[in-house]
Design a protein around this motif. Structure first.
Motif, PDB file in Angstrom:
ATOM      1  N   SER A  12       0.744  -1.274  -0.009  1.00 50.94           N
ATOM      2  CA  SER A  12      -0.064   0.159   0.218  1.00 50.94           C
ATOM      3  C   SER A  12       0.829   1.327  -0.004  1.00 50.94           C
ATOM      4  N   ASP A  13       0.990   1.949   0.992  1.00 47.62           N
ATOM      5  CA  ASP A  13       1.869   3.255   1.024  1.00 47.62           C
ATOM      6  C   ASP A  13       3.057   3.234   1.845  1.00 47.62           C
ATOM      7  N   GLY A  14       3.450   2.118   2.487  1.00 42.51           N
ATOM      8  CA  GLY A  14       4.808   2.174   2.914  1.00 42.51           C
ATOM      9  C   GLY A  14       5.787   2.081   2.286  1.00 42.51           C
ATOM     10  N   ASP A  37      -2.022  -3.290   5.621  1.00 42.13           N
ATOM     11  CA  ASP A  37      -2.295  -2.167   4.109  1.00 42.13           C
ATOM     12  C   ASP A  37      -3.451  -1.804   3.926  1.00 42.13           C
ATOM     13  N   HIS A  38      -3.421  -0.588   3.319  1.00 44.45           N
ATOM     14  CA  HIS A  38      -4.703   0.054   3.109  1.00 44.45           C
ATOM     15  C   HIS A  38      -5.523  -0.577   2.152  1.00 44.45           C
ATOM     16  N   ASP A  39      -6.829  -1.389   2.380  1.00 46.31           N
ATOM     17  CA  ASP A  39      -7.643  -1.663   1.426  1.00 46.31           C
ATOM     18  C   ASP A  39      -7.054  -2.843   0.593  1.00 46.31           C
ATOM     19  N   GLY A  97     -11.589   3.251  -6.933  1.00 46.34           N
ATOM     20  CA  GLY A  97     -11.569   4.603  -7.370  1.00 46.34           C
ATOM     21  C   GLY A  97     -10.356   5.283  -7.148  1.00 46.34           C
ATOM     22  N   ARG A  98      -9.183   4.870  -6.831  1.00 44.25           N
ATOM     23  CA  ARG A  98      -8.277   5.495  -6.513  1.00 44.25           C
ATOM     24  C   ARG A  98      -7.537   6.277  -7.677  1.00 44.25           C
ATOM     25  N   GLU A  99      -7.446   5.486  -8.908  1.00 44.67           N
ATOM     26  CA  GLU A  99      -6.764   6.028 -10.031  1.00 44.67           C
ATOM     27  C   GLU A  99      -7.452   7.595 -10.553  1.00 44.67           C
ATOM     28  N   ALA A 100      -9.075   7.307 -10.554  1.00 45.66           N
ATOM     29  CA  ALA A 100      -9.542   8.439 -11.086  1.00 45.66           C
ATOM     30  C   ALA A 100      -9.173   9.467 -10.061  1.00 45.66           C
ATOM     31  N   ARG A 101      -9.462   9.093  -8.887  1.00 44.39           N
ATOM     32  CA  ARG A 101      -9.106  10.346  -7.936  1.00 44.39           C
ATOM     33  C   ARG A 101      -7.790  10.951  -8.132  1.00 44.39           C
ATOM     34  N   ALA A 102      -6.787   9.905  -7.951  1.00 46.34           N
ATOM     35  CA  ALA A 102      -5.333  10.522  -8.205  1.00 46.34           C
ATOM     36  C   ALA A 102      -5.193  11.571  -9.426  1.00 46.34           C
ATOM     37  N   SER A 132      -1.998   6.534  -3.376  1.00 49.59           N
ATOM     38  CA  SER A 132      -2.446   7.094  -2.369  1.00 49.59           C
ATOM     39  C   SER A 132      -1.882   8.537  -2.000  1.00 49.59           C
ATOM     40  N   ARG A 133      -2.525   9.442  -1.342  1.00 46.46           N
ATOM     41  CA  ARG A 133      -1.856  10.801  -1.072  1.00 46.46           C
ATOM     42  C   ARG A 133      -0.440  10.568  -0.552  1.00 46.46           C
ATOM     43  N   THR A 134      -0.084   9.536   0.113  1.00 48.98           N
ATOM     44  CA  THR A 134       1.313   9.521   0.586  1.00 48.98           C
ATOM     45  C   THR A 134       2.303   9.495  -0.601  1.00 48.98           C
ATOM     46  N   PHE A 248       3.193   2.417  11.415  1.00 47.14           N
ATOM     47  CA  PHE A 248       4.543   2.589  10.781  1.00 47.14           C
ATOM     48  C   PHE A 248       4.389   2.619   9.033  1.00 47.14           C
ATOM     49  N   HIS A 249       5.075   3.419   8.632  1.00 42.02           N
ATOM     50  CA  HIS A 249       5.240   3.541   6.991  1.00 42.02           C
ATOM     51  C   HIS A 249       6.498   3.430   6.604  1.00 42.02           C
ATOM     52  N   SER A 250       7.372   4.087   7.171  1.00 39.79           N
ATOM     53  CA  SER A 250       8.574   4.250   6.257  1.00 39.79           C
ATOM     54  C   SER A 250       9.664   4.716   7.262  1.00 39.79           C
TER      55      SER A 250
HETATM   56  P1  AMP Z   1      -5.337   8.201   1.012  1.00 36.61           P
HETATM   57  O1  AMP Z   1      -5.786   7.048   1.507  1.00 36.61           O
HETATM   58  O2  AMP Z   1      -4.856   8.201  -0.224  1.00 36.61           O
HETATM   59  O3  AMP Z   1      -6.294   9.383   1.370  1.00 36.61           O
HETATM   60  O4  AMP Z   1      -4.113   8.535   1.786  1.00 36.61           O
HETATM   61  C1  AMP Z   1      -4.172   8.590   3.495  1.00 36.61           C
HETATM   62  C2  AMP Z   1      -2.552   8.299   3.897  1.00 36.61           C
HETATM   63  O5  AMP Z   1      -1.928   9.499   3.752  1.00 36.61           O
HETATM   64  C3  AMP Z   1      -2.752   7.907   5.261  1.00 36.61           C
HETATM   65  O6  AMP Z   1      -2.990   6.477   5.472  1.00 36.61           O
HETATM   66  C4  AMP Z   1      -1.554   8.406   5.970  1.00 36.61           C
HETATM   67  O7  AMP Z   1      -0.170   7.537   5.601  1.00 36.61           O
HETATM   68  C5  AMP Z   1      -1.157   9.718   5.197  1.00 36.61           C
HETATM   69  N1  AMP Z   1      -1.621  10.753   5.639  1.00 36.61           N
HETATM   70  C6  AMP Z   1      -2.843  11.328   6.071  1.00 36.61           C
HETATM   71  N2  AMP Z   1      -2.912  12.443   6.534  1.00 36.61           N
HETATM   72  C7  AMP Z   1      -1.670  12.736   6.724  1.00 36.61           C
HETATM   73  C8  AMP Z   1      -0.849  14.059   7.264  1.00 36.61           C
HETATM   74  N3  AMP Z   1      -1.705  14.895   7.658  1.00 36.61           N
HETATM   75  N4  AMP Z   1       0.523  14.002   7.280  1.00 36.61           N
HETATM   76  C9  AMP Z   1       1.100  12.869   6.940  1.00 36.61           C
HETATM   77  N5  AMP Z   1       0.564  11.960   6.379  1.00 36.61           N
HETATM   78  C10 AMP Z   1      -0.568  11.878   5.893  1.00 36.61           C
END
Ligand code: AMP
Ligand code: MN
Ligand code: MN
Ligand code: MN
Length: 282
Positions: A12-14, A37-39, A97-102, A132-134, A248-250
């Protein structure tokens, strides 16, 4: 017991692979571990195999994105059956929905002069379904727009900022049922992070319980000492099991390492007591 029941791999986002996380958890003294991991549960077998090879007891895990009262809430699932078809289908739909959102996020960033962010973020993605936003945050740090990922979220990726795109995730009831009907326990992740009013938070806990949810994270890397006390009280008030996890992510980014959190307050019942039968051992 040093249980760490919340963390992320490159599935996911680690940034670490499941095997490297298992080794890090073991080296840090973790005695019961879950990768969440997310989803996504695509890393579960690798995480379990690596953990068991080290003699580290393992619980299957995931962290489901949910929309509740207009905000994103995360629900951790622990100890479920990884072969459950309804859980897999629900997670796939949530990822969908993640790719369209990205792409929309990148369009928002382009409007403030940051071009090519979708392609940039994609370079950091281990699993294309899980952009993801990460990943955007890592790209904006490495391309020099911000100094660290916290600054990226603050300036660009939270509600009201140019790269933020509202998104409809799973419903609370669906997420809890996918986990529970697969034999697992559903846990409210890091409740101290949400921006709910007291009434909305009360509704979250009440509805979560009504759907069959059984646990809440009390000690997490997202909580400070005041949150430990507040959510210990909430766990008792709502008769919920208490969980503990670093999130923990990284190595370069996360403030809390695997296995490094304070213990759960003694007055609580740990979630792992209810999951004894679901723990996998070598
Ligand atoms: P998403 O699922 O794409 O919305 O991304 C969410 C992920 O972004 C979370 O699981 C965190 O890993 C990271 N995240 C969310 N808010 C913050 C924040 N304010 N600062 C740093 N990382 C964040
Ligand atoms: Mn994350
Ligand atoms: Mn989370
Ligand atoms: Mn998490």
């Amino acid at each position: 017991m040093n249980a760490d029941l919340h963390c992320h791999s490159a599935v996911s986002d680690g940034t670490l692979q499941p095997e490297a996380l298992a080794a890090r958890a073991h080296a840090n003294g973790v005695e019961l571990w879950a990768l969440t991991d997310h989803d996504e549960i695509g890393g579960q077998r690798r995480a379990r195999d690596a953990a068991l090879a080290l003699g580290l007891p393992y619980l299957n895990g995931t962290e489901i994105s949910v929309t509740f009262a207009g905000q994103t809430v995360h629900i951790v699932g622990l100890g479920f059956d990884v072969d459950d078809a309804a859980l897999s289908a629900g997670l796939a739909a949530t990822r969908g929905g993640r790719e369209a959102r990205a792409r929309e996020m990148a369009a928002g960033l382009a409007q403030v002069g940051i071009e090519g962010a979708f392609e940039g973020a994609l370079r950091y993605v281990g699993n294309p379904e899980l952009i993801s936003r990460t990943h955007f945050a890592r790209h904006l740090v490495d391309s020099g727009v911000c100094n660290d990922t916290y600054e990226v979220f603050r300036r660009f990726l939270i509600d009201g900022k140019p790269g933020y795109v509202p998104h409809r995730w799973a419903s609370l009831g669906d997420a809890v049922r996918w986990i529970t009907q697969a034999g697992g326990v559903a846990v409210i992740a890091h409740p101290g992070r949400y921006k709910f009013s007291a009434n909305e938070e009360y509704a979250l806990f009440t509805e979560f319980k009504a759907h069959g949810g059984r646990g809440v994270e009390v000690v997490t890397g997202s909580h400070g000492p005041a949150d430990f006390v507040k959510y210990a009280d909430m766990a008792l008030e709502f008769d919920l099991l208490a969980s503990r996890g670093s999130d923990f992510h990284s190595p370069g980014e996360s403030r809390t390492d695997l296995g490094s959190l304070p213990p759960l307050p003694a007055r609580l019942t740990p979630v792992w007591q209810a999951l004894e039968q679901r723990v996998q051992r070598a």
